[in-house]
Design an enzyme around this catalytic site. Sequence first.
Site, PDB file in Angstrom:
ATOM      1  N   TYR A 241     -53.693   8.596  34.250  1.00 27.87           N
ATOM      2  CA  TYR A 241     -53.133  10.051  33.906  1.00 27.87           C
ATOM      3  C   TYR A 241     -51.917  10.018  33.021  1.00 27.87           C
ATOM      4  O   TYR A 241     -51.602   9.008  32.805  1.00 27.87           O
ATOM      5  CB  TYR A 241     -52.283  10.754  35.234  1.00 27.87           C
ATOM      6  CG  TYR A 241     -51.086  10.015  35.809  1.00 27.87           C
ATOM      7  CD1 TYR A 241     -51.244   8.680  36.328  1.00 27.87           C
ATOM      8  CD2 TYR A 241     -49.910  10.614  35.641  1.00 27.87           C
ATOM      9  CE1 TYR A 241     -49.939   8.060  36.686  1.00 27.87           C
ATOM     10  CE2 TYR A 241     -48.686   9.941  36.200  1.00 27.87           C
ATOM     11  CZ  TYR A 241     -48.579   8.664  36.622  1.00 27.87           C
ATOM     12  OH  TYR A 241     -47.584   8.148  37.046  1.00 27.87           O
TER      13      TYR A 241
ATOM     14  N   ARG B 253     -51.656   6.880  24.540  1.00 25.69           N
ATOM     15  CA  ARG B 253     -51.358   5.922  25.616  1.00 25.69           C
ATOM     16  C   ARG B 253     -52.546   6.297  26.639  1.00 25.69           C
ATOM     17  O   ARG B 253     -53.147   5.183  27.130  1.00 25.69           O
ATOM     18  CB  ARG B 253     -50.000   6.352  26.379  1.00 25.69           C
ATOM     19  CG  ARG B 253     -49.928   5.007  27.372  1.00 25.69           C
ATOM     20  CD  ARG B 253     -48.399   5.245  27.796  1.00 25.69           C
ATOM     21  NE  ARG B 253     -48.034   6.479  28.683  1.00 25.69           N
ATOM     22  CZ  ARG B 253     -46.861   7.118  29.105  1.00 25.69           C
ATOM     23  NH1 ARG B 253     -46.011   6.132  28.941  1.00 25.69           N
ATOM     24  NH2 ARG B 253     -46.716   8.164  29.544  1.00 25.69           N
TER      25      ARG B 253
ATOM     26  N   ARG C 121     -70.890   5.506  46.429  1.00 27.74           N
ATOM     27  CA  ARG C 121     -69.533   4.723  46.552  1.00 27.74           C
ATOM     28  C   ARG C 121     -70.215   3.272  46.484  1.00 27.74           C
ATOM     29  O   ARG C 121     -70.852   2.888  47.369  1.00 27.74           O
ATOM     30  CB  ARG C 121     -68.910   4.836  47.862  1.00 27.74           C
ATOM     31  CG  ARG C 121     -67.828   4.112  47.971  1.00 27.74           C
ATOM     32  CD  ARG C 121     -66.863   4.496  49.405  1.00 27.74           C
ATOM     33  NE  ARG C 121     -65.446   3.718  49.205  1.00 27.74           N
ATOM     34  CZ  ARG C 121     -65.666   2.492  49.806  1.00 27.74           C
ATOM     35  NH1 ARG C 121     -66.594   1.798  49.853  1.00 27.74           N
ATOM     36  NH2 ARG C 121     -64.555   1.823  49.766  1.00 27.74           N
TER      37      ARG C 121
ATOM     38  N   HIS D 241     -67.992  -0.248  44.599  1.00 27.53           N
ATOM     39  CA  HIS D 241     -66.914  -0.931  44.086  1.00 27.53           C
ATOM     40  C   HIS D 241     -67.119  -1.096  42.713  1.00 27.53           C
ATOM     41  O   HIS D 241     -66.252  -0.735  41.895  1.00 27.53           O
ATOM     42  CB  HIS D 241     -66.242  -2.230  44.808  1.00 27.53           C
ATOM     43  CG  HIS D 241     -65.431  -2.096  45.998  1.00 27.53           C
ATOM     44  ND1 HIS D 241     -66.229  -1.352  47.083  1.00 27.53           N
ATOM     45  CD2 HIS D 241     -64.504  -2.156  46.344  1.00 27.53           C
ATOM     46  CE1 HIS D 241     -65.282  -1.406  48.142  1.00 27.53           C
ATOM     47  NE2 HIS D 241     -64.132  -1.808  47.563  1.00 27.53           N
TER      48      HIS D 241
ATOM     49  N   LYS E  18     -51.362   3.189  32.897  1.00 27.06           N
ATOM     50  CA  LYS E  18     -50.864   4.453  33.729  1.00 27.06           C
ATOM     51  C   LYS E  18     -52.108   4.763  34.676  1.00 27.06           C
ATOM     52  O   LYS E  18     -52.638   5.975  34.423  1.00 27.06           O
ATOM     53  CB  LYS E  18     -50.434   5.630  32.992  1.00 27.06           C
ATOM     54  CG  LYS E  18     -49.340   6.475  33.453  1.00 27.06           C
ATOM     55  CD  LYS E  18     -48.669   7.219  32.422  1.00 27.06           C
ATOM     56  CE  LYS E  18     -47.806   8.356  33.021  1.00 27.06           C
ATOM     57  NZ  LYS E  18     -46.848   7.920  33.926  1.00 27.06           N
TER      58      LYS E  18
ATOM     59  N   GLU F  71     -38.575  -1.282  36.579  1.00 30.60           N
ATOM     60  CA  GLU F  71     -38.339   0.062  36.052  1.00 30.60           C
ATOM     61  C   GLU F  71     -38.258   0.743  37.430  1.00 30.60           C
ATOM     62  O   GLU F  71     -38.117   0.486  38.531  1.00 30.60           O
ATOM     63  CB  GLU F  71     -39.651   0.279  35.439  1.00 30.60           C
ATOM     64  CG  GLU F  71     -40.881   0.286  36.099  1.00 30.60           C
ATOM     65  CD  GLU F  71     -41.988   0.664  35.164  1.00 30.60           C
ATOM     66  OE1 GLU F  71     -42.089   1.626  34.555  1.00 30.60           O
ATOM     67  OE2 GLU F  71     -43.436   0.438  35.577  1.00 30.60           O
TER      68      GLU F  71
ATOM     69  N   LEU G  72     -44.428   0.185  32.764  1.00 27.64           N
ATOM     70  CA  LEU G  72     -44.940   1.040  31.782  1.00 27.64           C
ATOM     71  C   LEU G  72     -44.217   1.163  30.439  1.00 27.64           C
ATOM     72  O   LEU G  72     -43.102   1.205  30.599  1.00 27.64           O
ATOM     73  CB  LEU G  72     -45.245   2.137  32.571  1.00 27.64           C
ATOM     74  CG  LEU G  72     -45.853   3.730  31.791  1.00 27.64           C
ATOM     75  CD1 LEU G  72     -47.513   3.246  31.915  1.00 27.64           C
ATOM     76  CD2 LEU G  72     -45.621   5.009  32.343  1.00 27.64           C
TER      77      LEU G  72
END
Length: 285
Positions: free
Chosen positions: A33, A52, A100, A102, A149, A182, A207
Amino acid sequence: MSRIAYVNGRYVAHRHATVHIEDRGYQFSDGVYEVCEVKDGRLIDERRHVARLARSLSELAIAMPMPAHALGVVLRETVRRNRVRDGIVYIQVTRGVAPRDHAFPALTPRPALVVTARGIDPLKMEKLADEGISIVTMPDQRWARVDIKSVSLLPNVLAKQAAREQGAREAWLVDRDGFVTEGSSSNAWIVSKDGRLVTRPIGHDILRGITRTVLLDVIREQGLELDERPFTVEEAYAAREAFVTSATQTVMPVVRIDGRPIGNGAPGLIASALRRAYHAHAESS
Ligand code: PDD
């Protein structure tokens, strides 16, 4: 006014916006995101946020859902349809929908793209910056690739909640050696006893904040002394100033850490000056 979300090619009423139950973001946090500031109706640092996003996606071998310029059109249109003047635009891309399992699906699904926008009262944020925020420290329990991210934010969620329960607004996460990595949703900074700005260098353990990157330009231009090095919690307690940076808060002064006042317990002069200088250096589009 009703909110509008962009979901996989369509603008839909926010309250009816849904994704499939086998979206891999929902099942595996298999997605990334971005949060981009909106100021005066313009996107702040769109180019860097989209770059990014592309990097996070490539680290996870997910294709960009559309070219950067087309994504820019969607971002602006979502901001426009929601009549956001000051606030944020949120972008989420997941690997898409597949039965589903993995491992990556044998047939690569189309990445799923969601964009939303919402207003944030700039006066409230200014009031907060005038008062400064409290933070608390706690162990960093995240995975080893937080430079991506990803939407896998459970340790960040738990840290933020623990902070809230202690009356603080942010949590600073601390590595095994006692150094601050952070914040749960921001980068961490101090002004040391001898007046030098200190923030952790980029690596896989933080990040690379866009606000942080722009602020480094501001700091260089103003000729301020900067050390990109890890700092300890003890050093933060004894610092002259502390602050956090993120797209939602730009530069936000910290006045208490674990209940101890930082400096004289009021927002620092350097943090406040950097906050004022920030937007002159950010790109607005
Ligand atoms: N958070 N570190 C973490 C863990 C973050 O989640 C963020 C941003 C930052 C600062 O990055 P930037 O300056 O690019 O916003 C650092 C966003 C705002 C969020 O999750 O809402």
